[in-house]
Design a protein around this motif. Structure first.
Motif, PDB file in Angstrom:
ATOM      1  N   GLY A  11       0.812  -1.218   0.000  1.00 14.51           N
ATOM      2  CA  GLY A  11       0.000   0.000   0.000  1.00 14.51           C
ATOM      3  C   GLY A  11       0.842   1.263   0.000  1.00 14.51           C
ATOM      4  O   GLY A  11       0.573   2.204  -0.756  1.00 14.51           O
ATOM      5  N   VAL A  12       1.867   1.274   0.839  1.00 16.36           N
ATOM      6  CA  VAL A  12       2.749   2.450   0.890  1.00 16.36           C
ATOM      7  C   VAL A  12       3.489   2.607  -0.433  1.00 16.36           C
ATOM      8  O   VAL A  12       3.603   3.718  -0.964  1.00 16.36           O
ATOM      9  N   ALA A  13       3.981   1.497  -0.988  1.00 13.80           N
ATOM     10  CA  ALA A  13       4.676   1.576  -2.273  1.00 13.80           C
ATOM     11  C   ALA A  13       3.735   2.097  -3.359  1.00 13.80           C
ATOM     12  O   ALA A  13       4.122   2.954  -4.166  1.00 13.80           O
ATOM     13  N   SER A  14       2.492   1.613  -3.373  1.00 16.52           N
ATOM     14  CA  SER A  14       1.515   2.091  -4.361  1.00 16.52           C
ATOM     15  C   SER A  14       1.241   3.582  -4.184  1.00 16.52           C
ATOM     16  O   SER A  14       1.163   4.331  -5.161  1.00 16.52           O
ATOM     17  N   ALA A  15       1.096   4.003  -2.928  1.00 18.34           N
ATOM     18  CA  ALA A  15       0.856   5.422  -2.663  1.00 18.34           C
ATOM     19  C   ALA A  15       2.039   6.273  -3.115  1.00 18.34           C
ATOM     20  O   ALA A  15       1.857   7.353  -3.699  1.00 18.34           O
ATOM     21  N   LEU A  16       3.254   5.800  -2.875  1.00 22.86           N
ATOM     22  CA  LEU A  16       4.440   6.548  -3.301  1.00 22.86           C
ATOM     23  C   LEU A  16       4.520   6.633  -4.821  1.00 22.86           C
ATOM     24  O   LEU A  16       4.814   7.695  -5.379  1.00 22.86           O
ATOM     25  N   PHE A  17       4.253   5.507  -5.500  1.00 23.90           N
ATOM     26  CA  PHE A  17       4.259   5.537  -6.961  1.00 23.90           C
ATOM     27  C   PHE A  17       3.144   6.437  -7.488  1.00 23.90           C
ATOM     28  O   PHE A  17       3.335   7.169  -8.465  1.00 23.90           O
ATOM     29  N   GLY A  18       1.983   6.387  -6.860  1.00 19.87           N
ATOM     30  CA  GLY A  18       0.884   7.267  -7.266  1.00 19.87           C
ATOM     31  C   GLY A  18       1.233   8.737  -7.102  1.00 19.87           C
ATOM     32  O   GLY A  18       0.973   9.553  -7.985  1.00 19.87           O
ATOM     33  N   TYR A  19       1.851   9.061  -5.963  1.00 16.96           N
ATOM     34  CA  TYR A  19       2.264  10.448  -5.729  1.00 16.96           C
ATOM     35  C   TYR A  19       3.298  10.874  -6.770  1.00 16.96           C
ATOM     36  O   TYR A  19       3.228  11.980  -7.311  1.00 16.96           O
ATOM     37  N   ALA A  20       4.247   9.998  -7.062  1.00 23.17           N
ATOM     38  CA  ALA A  20       5.262  10.316  -8.071  1.00 23.17           C
ATOM     39  C   ALA A  20       4.607  10.540  -9.432  1.00 23.17           C
ATOM     40  O   ALA A  20       4.980  11.465 -10.168  1.00 23.17           O
ATOM     41  N   ALA A  21       3.620   9.728  -9.785  1.00 19.68           N
ATOM     42  CA  ALA A  21       2.925   9.886 -11.065  1.00 19.68           C
ATOM     43  C   ALA A  21       2.193  11.230 -11.128  1.00 19.68           C
ATOM     44  O   ALA A  21       2.229  11.926 -12.157  1.00 19.68           O
ATOM     45  N   VAL A  22       1.530  11.604 -10.039  1.00 15.83           N
ATOM     46  CA  VAL A  22       0.837  12.901  -9.995  1.00 15.83           C
ATOM     47  C   VAL A  22       1.843  14.043 -10.149  1.00 15.83           C
ATOM     48  O   VAL A  22       1.596  15.012 -10.888  1.00 15.83           O
ATOM     49  N   MET A  23       2.967  13.937  -9.467  1.00 15.76           N
ATOM     50  CA  MET A  23       3.989  14.991  -9.562  1.00 15.76           C
ATOM     51  C   MET A  23       4.539  15.086 -10.986  1.00 15.76           C
ATOM     52  O   MET A  23       4.734  16.178 -11.522  1.00 15.76           O
ATOM     53  N   LEU A  24       4.807  13.945 -11.619  1.00 13.22           N
ATOM     54  CA  LEU A  24       5.322  13.951 -12.991  1.00 13.22           C
ATOM     55  C   LEU A  24       4.284  14.505 -13.960  1.00 13.22           C
ATOM     56  O   LEU A  24       4.619  15.270 -14.872  1.00 13.22           O
ATOM     57  N   ALA A  25       3.032  14.119 -13.771  1.00 12.18           N
ATOM     58  CA  ALA A  25       1.970  14.640 -14.640  1.00 12.18           C
ATOM     59  C   ALA A  25       1.830  16.153 -14.479  1.00 12.18           C
ATOM     60  O   ALA A  25       1.672  16.889 -15.465  1.00 12.18           O
ATOM     61  N   GLY A  26       1.927  16.633 -13.253  1.00 12.47           N
ATOM     62  CA  GLY A  26       1.855  18.082 -13.020  1.00 12.47           C
ATOM     63  C   GLY A  26       3.020  18.820 -13.662  1.00 12.47           C
ATOM     64  O   GLY A  26       2.852  19.898 -14.247  1.00 12.47           O
ATOM     65  N   ALA A  27       4.207  18.252 -13.571  1.00 17.88           N
ATOM     66  CA  ALA A  27       5.380  18.889 -14.193  1.00 17.88           C
ATOM     67  C   ALA A  27       5.241  18.901 -15.710  1.00 17.88           C
ATOM     68  O   ALA A  27       5.565  19.901 -16.367  1.00 17.88           O
ATOM     69  N   ALA A  28       4.749  17.812 -16.275  1.00 18.88           N
ATOM     70  CA  ALA A  28       4.547  17.764 -17.731  1.00 18.88           C
ATOM     71  C   ALA A  28       3.505  18.787 -18.158  1.00 18.88           C
ATOM     72  O   ALA A  28       3.676  19.475 -19.172  1.00 18.88           O
ATOM     73  N   ARG A  29       2.421  18.897 -17.393  1.00 17.39           N
ATOM     74  CA  ARG A  29       1.373  19.877 -17.701  1.00 17.39           C
ATOM     75  C   ARG A  29       1.946  21.293 -17.662  1.00 17.39           C
ATOM     76  O   ARG A  29       1.686  22.110 -18.553  1.00 17.39           O
ATOM     77  N   ASP A  30       2.745  21.595 -16.651  1.00 20.93           N
ATOM     78  CA  ASP A  30       3.342  22.930 -16.536  1.00 20.93           C
ATOM     79  C   ASP A  30       4.271  23.228 -17.712  1.00 20.93           C
ATOM     80  O   ASP A  30       4.302  24.347 -18.224  1.00 20.93           O
ATOM     81  N   ARG A  31       5.023  22.223 -18.168  1.00 26.71           N
ATOM     82  CA  ARG A  31       5.908  22.420 -19.324  1.00 26.71           C
ATOM     83  C   ARG A  31       5.097  22.701 -20.587  1.00 26.71           C
ATOM     84  O   ARG A  31       5.447  23.573 -21.380  1.00 26.71           O
ATOM     85  N   LEU A  32       4.031  21.957 -20.784  1.00 18.34           N
ATOM     86  CA  LEU A  32       3.187  22.175 -21.957  1.00 18.34           C
ATOM     87  C   LEU A  32       2.563  23.569 -21.945  1.00 18.34           C
ATOM     88  O   LEU A  32       2.506  24.240 -22.962  1.00 18.34           O
ATOM     89  N   ARG A  33       2.090  23.994 -20.792  1.00 17.51           N
ATOM     90  CA  ARG A  33       1.526  25.341 -20.653  1.00 17.51           C
ATOM     91  C   ARG A  33       2.580  26.387 -20.985  1.00 17.51           C
ATOM     92  O   ARG A  33       2.308  27.381 -21.643  1.00 17.51           O
ATOM     93  N   GLY A  34       3.796  26.172 -20.479  1.00 11.79           N
ATOM     94  CA  GLY A  34       4.887  27.122 -20.735  1.00 11.79           C
ATOM     95  C   GLY A  34       5.210  27.206 -22.208  1.00 11.79           C
ATOM     96  O   GLY A  34       5.458  28.290 -22.739  1.00 11.79           O
ATOM     97  N   ARG A  35       5.199  26.093 -22.915  1.00 16.12           N
ATOM     98  CA  ARG A  35       5.497  26.075 -24.367  1.00 16.12           C
ATOM     99  C   ARG A  35       4.371  26.769 -25.141  1.00 16.12           C
ATOM    100  O   ARG A  35       4.630  27.510 -26.087  1.00 16.12           O
ATOM    101  N   LYS A  36       3.126  26.522 -24.751  1.00 18.79           N
ATOM    102  CA  LYS A  36       2.005  27.140 -25.448  1.00 18.79           C
ATOM    103  C   LYS A  36       2.005  28.647 -25.268  1.00 18.79           C
ATOM    104  O   LYS A  36       1.708  29.401 -26.202  1.00 18.79           O
ATOM    105  N   LEU A  37       2.344  29.113 -24.062  1.00 22.21           N
ATOM    106  CA  LEU A  37       2.372  30.554 -23.816  1.00 22.21           C
ATOM    107  C   LEU A  37       3.528  31.231 -24.516  1.00 22.21           C
ATOM    108  O   LEU A  37       3.464  32.382 -24.889  1.00 22.21           O
ATOM    109  N   ALA A  38       4.634  30.492 -24.707  1.00 19.65           N
ATOM    110  CA  ALA A  38       5.809  31.074 -25.341  1.00 19.65           C
ATOM    111  C   ALA A  38       5.616  31.212 -26.855  1.00 19.65           C
ATOM    112  O   ALA A  38       6.287  32.017 -27.493  1.00 19.65           O
ATOM    113  N   THR A  39       4.718  30.446 -27.438  1.00 23.76           N
ATOM    114  CA  THR A  39       4.548  30.523 -28.893  1.00 23.76           C
ATOM    115  C   THR A  39       3.496  31.507 -29.296  1.00 23.76           C
ATOM    116  O   THR A  39       2.773  32.107 -28.629  1.00 23.76           O
TER     117      THR A  39
END
Length: 185
Positions: free
Chosen positions: A157-185
């Motif tokens: 359960g703890v391992a799943s929660a840690l992997f889930g948290y990591a996935a949310v963090m990675l998805a948020g970082a990817a979303r922020d990068r995409l937003r940054g690229r769209k605003l820059a163009t």
């Protein structure tokens, strides 16, 4: 072209991220020292349930004992042993004397560091479960709260929660990068 100001992160958000990463590191370290290392090394974790070894190992500590040849044990070594041969109840005490019986078998006199006298019964080599390798304060409480089957579920359960948290963090970082690229163009 429009000028885009970089987003400022609030102090609360930074503290939240730091706290989350602190929890992740602490939980991961606890899993490693309580589950992974003993399992990989063939050692066994035990919870300290009494104050007989205080201050060396306080109540609630987790001691990890690894197999040892009883012939190598001497005065000063800390061992985990069965109170009665063949029964599951154990104690962790220091060897204070080693005696040789007439039949050649060694026996160990043990004593808790906080106890005023040696234990009443000698410990035979067959009773020795291992020599204490390392300990972690307070982690024994978790060990005693969970049954063996529950420990496996808790780790999963703890391992799943840690992997889930990591996935949310990675998805948020990817979303922020995409937003940054769209605003820059």
């Amino acid at each position: 072209m429009r000028h885009v100001r970089p987003r400022r992160r609030s102090a609360a958000r930074l503290v939240g991220h730091a706290a989350a990463w602190g929890v992740i590191v602490a939980v991961t370290a606890a899993i490693v020292v309580a589950v992974a290392v003993p399992r990989l090394a063939g050692a066994t974790p035990y919870a300290v349930l009494s104050g007989s070894m205080t201050p060396t190992y306080g109540v609630g500590a987790l001691v990890v004992a690894r197999d040892v040849d009883p012939a190598t044990l001497g005065v000063g070594d800390v061992v985990t042993y069965q109170l009665r041969s063949g029964e599951p109840q154990t104690a962790t005490h220091r060897v204070v004397a080693v005696h040789q019986q007439l039949d050649g078998e060694r026996e160990f006199i043990t004593q808790g560091d906080a106890n005023p006298a040696a234990d009443p019964l000698p410990v035979r080599p067959v009773q020795i479960r291992g020599e204490v390798w390392y300990s972690v304060p307070y982690l024994g409480y978790v060990h005693t709260w969970l049954e063996p089957a529950q420990r496996g579920l808790a780790v999963a359960g703890v391992a799943s929660a840690l992997f889930g948290y990591a996935a949310v963090m990675l998805a948020g970082a990817a979303r922020d990068r995409l937003r940054g690229r769209k605003l820059a163009t």
